[in-house]
Design a protein around this motif. Structure first.
Motif, mmCIF file in Angstrom:
data_model
loop_
_atom_site.group_PDB
_atom_site.id
_atom_site.type_symbol
_atom_site.label_atom_id
_atom_site.label_comp_id
_atom_site.label_asym_id
_atom_site.label_seq_id
_atom_site.Cartn_x
_atom_site.Cartn_y
_atom_site.Cartn_z
ATOM 1 N N LEU A 112 -8.982 -0.130 -7.997
ATOM 2 C CA LEU A 112 -9.527 -1.677 -7.990
ATOM 3 C C LEU A 112 -8.256 -2.193 -6.872
ATOM 4 C CD1 LEU A 112 -12.347 -2.794 -9.940
ATOM 5 C CD2 LEU A 112 -12.680 -2.059 -7.860
ATOM 6 N N ALA A 113 -7.305 -2.146 -7.759
ATOM 7 C CA ALA A 113 -6.166 -2.205 -7.458
ATOM 8 C C ALA A 113 -5.342 -2.449 -6.043
ATOM 9 C CB ALA A 113 -4.797 -2.544 -8.564
ATOM 10 N N LEU A 114 -5.610 -0.858 -4.971
ATOM 11 C CA LEU A 114 -5.231 -0.152 -3.690
ATOM 12 C C LEU A 114 -5.279 -1.686 -2.443
ATOM 13 C CD1 LEU A 114 -6.707 3.087 -3.908
ATOM 14 C CD2 LEU A 114 -4.118 2.913 -4.557
ATOM 15 N N SER A 115 -4.420 -1.516 -2.412
ATOM 16 C CA SER A 115 -4.711 -2.555 -0.853
ATOM 17 C C SER A 115 -5.726 -1.804 -0.049
ATOM 18 C CB SER A 115 -3.683 -2.984 -0.883
ATOM 19 O OG SER A 115 -2.913 -1.535 0.384
ATOM 20 N N SER A 116 -5.802 -0.890 0.134
ATOM 21 C CA SER A 116 -7.194 0.385 1.179
ATOM 22 C C SER A 116 -7.332 1.487 0.802
ATOM 23 C CB SER A 116 -5.824 -0.025 2.105
ATOM 24 O OG SER A 116 -6.886 1.003 3.263
ATOM 25 N N VAL A 117 -8.260 1.653 0.928
ATOM 26 C CA VAL A 117 -9.339 2.973 0.617
ATOM 27 C C VAL A 117 -8.332 4.024 1.371
ATOM 28 C CG1 VAL A 117 -10.819 2.777 2.203
ATOM 29 C CG2 VAL A 117 -11.566 4.338 0.477
ATOM 30 N N PHE A 118 -8.218 3.593 2.923
ATOM 31 C CA PHE A 118 -7.240 4.311 3.557
ATOM 32 C C PHE A 118 -5.626 5.249 2.443
ATOM 33 C CE2 PHE A 118 -9.498 2.421 6.749
ATOM 34 C CZ PHE A 118 -9.705 3.469 6.827
ATOM 35 N N ASP A 119 -5.303 4.456 1.198
ATOM 36 C CA ASP A 119 -4.351 5.048 0.412
ATOM 37 C C ASP A 119 -4.131 6.423 -0.183
ATOM 38 O OD1 ASP A 119 -3.075 2.960 1.391
ATOM 39 O OD2 ASP A 119 -3.200 1.366 -0.397
ATOM 40 N N LEU A 120 -6.129 7.024 -0.076
ATOM 41 C CA LEU A 120 -6.654 8.173 -0.886
ATOM 42 C C LEU A 120 -6.131 8.975 0.064
ATOM 43 C CD1 LEU A 120 -10.039 6.132 -3.042
ATOM 44 C CD2 LEU A 120 -7.356 6.944 -4.257
ATOM 45 N N ILE A 121 -6.800 8.646 1.274
ATOM 46 C CA ILE A 121 -7.070 9.751 2.041
ATOM 47 C C ILE A 121 -5.323 10.255 3.085
ATOM 48 C CG2 ILE A 121 -7.959 9.757 4.634
ATOM 49 C CD1 ILE A 121 -10.217 8.484 2.086
ATOM 50 N N PRO A 122 -5.501 11.896 3.353
ATOM 51 C CA PRO A 122 -4.204 12.008 3.576
ATOM 52 C C PRO A 122 -4.562 11.838 5.185
ATOM 53 C CG PRO A 122 -5.162 13.700 3.414
ATOM 54 C CD PRO A 122 -6.278 12.238 2.944
ATOM 55 N N LEU A 123 -3.116 11.235 5.874
ATOM 56 C CA LEU A 123 -2.666 10.897 6.867
ATOM 57 C C LEU A 123 -3.661 11.401 7.998
ATOM 58 C CD1 LEU A 123 1.197 10.595 7.038
ATOM 59 C CD2 LEU A 123 -0.845 8.438 7.775
ATOM 60 N N ASP A 124 -3.648 13.107 8.473
ATOM 61 C CA ASP A 124 -4.789 13.681 9.197
ATOM 62 C C ASP A 124 -5.923 13.061 9.037
ATOM 63 O OD1 ASP A 124 -4.267 15.057 6.735
ATOM 64 O OD2 ASP A 124 -4.233 16.885 7.372
ATOM 65 N N LEU A 170 -18.329 4.360 -4.479
ATOM 66 C CA LEU A 170 -17.383 3.038 -4.075
ATOM 67 C C LEU A 170 -18.072 2.139 -3.405
ATOM 68 C CD1 LEU A 170 -14.254 5.062 -2.813
ATOM 69 C CD2 LEU A 170 -14.466 3.700 -5.230
ATOM 70 N N ILE A 171 -17.699 0.394 -3.733
ATOM 71 C CA ILE A 171 -18.041 -0.409 -2.702
ATOM 72 C C ILE A 171 -16.637 -0.775 -1.681
ATOM 73 C CG2 ILE A 171 -19.877 -2.924 -2.508
ATOM 74 C CD1 ILE A 171 -20.964 -1.845 -4.580
ATOM 75 N N ILE A 172 -17.050 -0.955 -0.859
ATOM 76 C CA ILE A 172 -15.651 -1.042 0.266
ATOM 77 C C ILE A 172 -16.249 -2.461 0.969
ATOM 78 C CG2 ILE A 172 -14.312 -1.019 1.906
ATOM 79 C CD1 ILE A 172 -15.152 2.147 0.978
ATOM 80 N N ASP A 173 -15.084 -3.579 0.449
ATOM 81 C CA ASP A 173 -15.280 -4.996 1.477
ATOM 82 C C ASP A 173 -13.945 -4.975 2.744
ATOM 83 O OD1 ASP A 173 -15.709 -7.231 2.697
ATOM 84 O OD2 ASP A 173 -14.913 -7.955 1.026
ATOM 85 N N GLY A 174 -14.159 -4.818 3.817
ATOM 86 C CA GLY A 174 -13.343 -4.310 4.832
ATOM 87 C C GLY A 174 -12.281 -3.495 4.272
ATOM 88 N N HIS A 175 -11.089 -3.052 4.559
ATOM 89 C CA HIS A 175 -10.999 -1.471 3.512
ATOM 90 C C HIS A 175 -10.559 -1.786 2.042
ATOM 91 C CE1 HIS A 175 -9.934 -0.078 7.671
ATOM 92 N NE2 HIS A 175 -10.342 0.149 8.178
ATOM 93 N N ARG A 176 -10.883 -3.006 1.630
ATOM 94 C CA ARG A 176 -10.834 -2.758 0.093
ATOM 95 C C ARG A 176 -11.427 -2.629 -0.847
ATOM 96 N NH1 ARG A 176 -6.759 -5.627 -2.728
ATOM 97 N NH2 ARG A 176 -8.280 -5.970 -4.595
ATOM 98 N N ILE A 177 -11.625 -1.398 -2.026
ATOM 99 C CA ILE A 177 -12.340 -0.819 -2.906
ATOM 100 C C ILE A 177 -12.729 -2.199 -3.393
ATOM 101 C CG2 ILE A 177 -12.524 -0.258 -4.590
ATOM 102 C CD1 ILE A 177 -10.600 2.230 -3.450
#
Ligand code: ADP
Ligand code: MG
Length: 650
Positions: free
Chosen positions: A60-72, A34-41
C-alpha cells in the motif's frame, strides 16, 4: 423447521462484510487481489502480499504498482491497466512477470477489470502465481524442440504409424530409406506405409500388443522402386491420452548393405573352403593318374598286338576322363596351370562361333553382339574357350523348347558401391563377356548354389555340376568377377568382368612346337617321394635312352650324387618333399654340378607353391599329371637348349 439455507437472510452480512468475506475467500485460494486507483495500490489482500514477497502495508505504501513490474514488462502492463481504467466493464486477461522482493522473477496470470464505484473508477486486479506451470511449459517446449531436431536430423529413420502401419509422421531419413526425396512425399504415398501384416510384421505386431515394445527386429521393406531395403528396428506403442487410433513409434536403420556384405563374405568363405577341399583331392589324384596314365602308355607301346591291348586302352581312356575331371576341379580351386596371354575376347568368340553353333542344335539361335573395338584382357585362351563353352552349353540346356543365346562383349565401368561389395572388383573399367539366354531361369535357391562343384539340377548322366564351378575358378584365377542375373521363367544372364590390359600389350598367339626326336643319352637324376610317379618318370626316360639315377628323397639324391662318378646333366625333382624340398636340393647339387639343369615337377599350382616358399618365376616347371611324351619332350628341349648355349657335353 427451516433448513439453514433458508436462514441466510438472518445471517446475511452488510455490504462491507460481504466484500471482506469475498476477499478472504479469494486470498485463501491463493489468488492475490489488488485494487488500483490511478497507478496506486489502494487495497491488497494477504495472498497478493505473499505472491509478491512484500507485506500488505508495504504494497500500500508503494507509489505505483509498476514498482513491482520489471522494466521490460511495464509498458505492456501500463497499456492494459489504462485500457481497463478507461473502459467500462471490460475484462482483461493477461500474463506478466513481476519481481518479488527477494529478486526472484515470477509469472502471474492477471484478470484486470475496471469498476466504477461511488468513489470513482478503480481497477481490480486478480493475480494468480503461474510460475510453476510456465516453467513446465518451457521445459516441455524445449524438450519438444529437442525431439523435433532429433526426429528431423537423425540418420536413423523414424516414423509414427497406426498399429495397422499407416504412416502418420516420418522423418527425411525414413523417407530416403524407402526411396522418397522428402518426408512429405512419403507421407502422401500409401506405398510407404509399413506392411505390418507381412509375416515378419505379424510377429512384431503380436509382440507390440503383448509387451508394448519390440527391439532389434530385422525386416525387409519395399522401396518405392520395388527393391528391398533391410532394416533393423525398435518399435514402441505410444501412450494415448485421447480417443485416436493406437500409434506405434518405430526407429529403423538401413542394414541392406551390411546384409549383402555378410552374404558375400559367407559366399566367398564357402567357395574358398570348397576350393581347398576340391584342390586337395585333385592334387592327390594327379599323382595317381600320372602313374595310371603313364603305365598304360608304356604298356601299350610294349604290347604290340597283344590280346590285352584293348583292355589296357580302356584303362587309358578311363584315366584320361579322370584327368579331365581333376583338371576341372583344379580349375575351380584355381590350381590349374595357366598361360595368360593378351587376348581380344571378340576374336575368341568369333573363332568359337561355328563350333558353338553346332553344339547347341537347330532350334536355338546363337547371336553375337560384340563391342568393337574391344579393350584387350589378359587370360588363358583355352580357359576362356572353356568358360564360353560351359556357359553356352548350360544356356542350351535351359532352352528345351528353343530360344536365343546371345554372347555379348562390352565395356563397363565399375563404381565404388559395387567395388565395395565384391572384393575381387576394383573401381574402374572392365571388359564384360556376357552369355544371355531366354530359357527357364533359376530360383533364388538354385542361384545360391550354381557355382558349387557337383551342384546340378540335371538328371544323373546329364549334368556333372562341374561346368559353372570351373567357370568360377577360371574367372577368379584371371582376376575377374562373375555374376548371374536370373529369374524363373525369364532366362539367365552370366556376366564375366575381366580387367582390361594397358592398351600397349600386343596380342600374342601360341605357336605349336615342331616335332623333333626326344631321345637322348645324358644322365638324369630323378628325385620324387611319390613312388609311382618316380618309377614312371624313370621308365619313360630310360626308354628314351637316358641314363637315369633314381632317388626317393633329397638325402638319397645327395648321397647318390656324391658316389656317382660321371656328370649329371639334368635334375628332375619334385618341389615339395619331406625334410628337404626340390629347390634346396637343386641349390646344393649345383655346387658340385654347376652346369646341371633343373626341371621341377609338381601337382601344386603356382599359388600353393608360393605358399610353400617356391616362386616358379623363370624356373623350368612341369605340372603333374604329365604324359610320357610331354616329359620326354621337355627333357630333350631343356638339354638341347643347353647344348645350343655351351656345346655338346663330354
Ligand atoms: P551342370 O550343367 O552339369 O548341371 P553346372 O555347374 O554347369 O552343372 O550348372 C549347375 C546348375 O546351374 C545347373 O544344373 C542348372 O540348374 C543351373 N544353371 C546353370 N546355367 C543355367 C542357365 N543358363 N539357366 C538355368 N539354369 C542354369
Ligand atoms: Mg553345365
Amino acid at each position: 423447521m427451516a433448513s439453514p439455507a433458508f436462514e441466510v437472510d438472518h445471517a446475511f452480512p452488510d455490504d462491507d462484510r460481504l466484500y471482506e468475506t469475498l476477499l478472504q475467500a479469494q486470498s485463501d485460494l491463493g489468488d492475490g487481489l489488488l485494487i488500483i486507483d490511478g497507478h496506486r495500490i489502494v487495497h491488497a489482500n494477504a495472498a497478493a502480499a505473499r505472491i509478491c514477497g512484500w507485506s500488505v502495508e508495504d504494497l500500500l505504501a508503494l507509489s505505483s504498482v509498476f514498482d513491482l513490474i520489471p522494466l521490460d514488462e511495464q509498458r505492456r502492463l501500463a497499456h492494459r491497466l489504462d485500457r481497463a481504467a478507461s473502459l467500462e466493464r471490460i475484462r482483461n486477461h493477461c500474463e506478466t512477470t513481476i519481481v518479488r522482493r527477494d529478486g526472484r522473477r515470477i509469472d502471474l496470470e492477471l484478470a484486470i477489470q475496471n469498476v466504477r464505484t461511488r468513489g470513482g473508477s478503480r481497477v481490480i486486479v486478480v493475480a494468480r502465481d503461474i510460475t510453476e506451470r510456465k516453467q513446465m511449459e518451457r521445459t516441455l517446449r524445449s524438450s519438444e524442440a529437442r525431439y523435433r531436431l532429433l526426429f528431423d536430423s537423425t540418420v536413423a529413420g523414424l516414423c509414427v504409424s497406426t498399429i495397422e502401419g499407416r504412416l502418420v509422421q516420418c522423418n527425411t531419413a525414413f523417407a530416403r530409406m524407402l526411396g522418397f526425396a522428402t518426408a512429405d512425399e512419403a507421407l502422401a504415398d500409401p506405398q510407404a506405409d509399413l506392411d505390418l501384416a507381412s509375416p515378419d510384421g505379424g510377429a512384431i505386431l503380436r509382440a507390440l500388443q503383448t509387451s508394448g515394445r519390440v527391439t532389434s527386429f530385422e525386416v525387409p521393406l519395399r522401396r518405392r522402386d520395388g527393391t528391398t531395403a533391410w532394416v533393423l528396428g525398435n518399435a514402441t506403442l505410444l501412450d494415448r491420452f485421447d480417443e485416436g487410433p493406437t500409434l506405434v513409434e518405430t526407429i529403423l536403420i538401413d542394414v541392406t548393405e551390411r546384409r549383402v556384405l555378410q552374404a558375400q563374405l559367407h559366399e566367398s568363405q564357402k567357395m574358398d573352403a570348397i576350393g581347398r577341399l576340391a584342390g586337395g583331392v585333385a592334387h592327390d589324384f594327379n599323382n595317381l593318374l600320372t602313374a595310371i596314365q603313364g603305365y598304360s602308355e608304356l604298356t601299350l607301346s610294349d604290347l604290340g598286338s597283344h590280346p590285352l591291348r584293348l583292355q589296357i586302352e580302356e584303362i587309358r581312356k578311363a584315366a584320361q576322363r579322370a584327368a579331365a575331371l581333376t583338371r576341372q576341379l583344379l580349375a575351380f580351386s584355381r590350381r590349374q596351370e595357366v598361360a595368360p596371354v593378351v587376348l581380344d575376347l571378340n576374336t575368341v568368340v568369333r573363332a568359337m562361333h561355328q563350333m558353338l553353333r553346332r553344339l547347341i542344335g537347330e532350334d536355338v539361335e546363337l547371336v553375337s553382339r560384340l563391342t568393337e573395338p574391344l579393350r584387350r584382357v589378359k587370360a588363358d585362351q583355352s580357359q576362356i574357350e572353356q568358360v564360353l563353352m560351359n556357359l553356352v552349353v548350360n544356356a542350351r540346356d535351359a532352352l528345351p523348347g528353343g530360344g536365343t543365346i546371345t554372347i555379348e562383349t562390352e565395356h563397363v565401368r565399375v563404381g565404388r558401391p559395387e567395388a565395395r561389395l565384391f572384393p575381387e572388383l576394383c573401381e574402374g573399367p572392365y571388359v564384360v563377356l556376357r552369355v544371355r539366354d531366354t530359357g527357364v531361369g533359376m530360383t533364388a535357391d538354385v542361384q545360391a548354389h550354381v557355382f558349387e562343384p557337383f551342384f546340378t539340377t540335371k538328371s544323373p548322366g546329364r549334368g556333372t555340376g562341374l561346368g559353372l564351378s570351373t567357370v568360377y575358378g577360371i574367372v577368379q584365377q584371371s582376376g575377374g568377377h562373375i555374376r548371374v542375373d536370373t529369374e524363373p521363367g525369364r532366362g539367365s544372364v552370366f556376366s564375366i568382368y575381366l580387367p582390361p590390359t594397358p592398351d600397349l600389350e600386343p596380342v600374342r598367339r601360341e605357336h605349336p612346337a615342331e616335332e623333333a626326336p626326344c631321345r637322348g643319352t645324358e644322365t638324369v637324376l630323378v628325385v620324387e617321394d611319390e613312388e609311382e610317379v618316380r618309377h614312371f618318370a624313370c621308365r619313360v626316360l630310360e626308354r628314351q635312352g637316358y641314363r637315369v639315377l633314381e632317388a626317393p628323397h633329397a638325402g638319397a639324391a645327395l648321397r647318390l650324387a656324391a658316389s656317382h662318378g660321371g656328370p649329371i646333366h639334368l635334375l628332375l625333382t619334385d618341389v615339395v618333399m619331406p625334410k628337404m624340398g626340390g629347390p634346396v636340393l637343386a641349390d646344393q647339387l649345383s655346387r658340385r654340378y654347376p652346369s646341371m639343369r633343373v626341371l621341377y615337377m609338381s601337382g601344386y599350382g603356382e599359388d600353393e607353391l608360393r605358399d610353400h616358399g617356391f616362386a616358379i618365376g623363370t624356373a623350368l616347371f612341369l605340372p603333374k599329371p604329365f604324359l610320357p611324351e610331354t616329359l620326354a619332350r621337355r627333357v630333350r628341349d631343356i638339354l638341347d637348349a643347353e647344348i645350343a648355349r655351351h656345346g655338346r657335353p663330354a
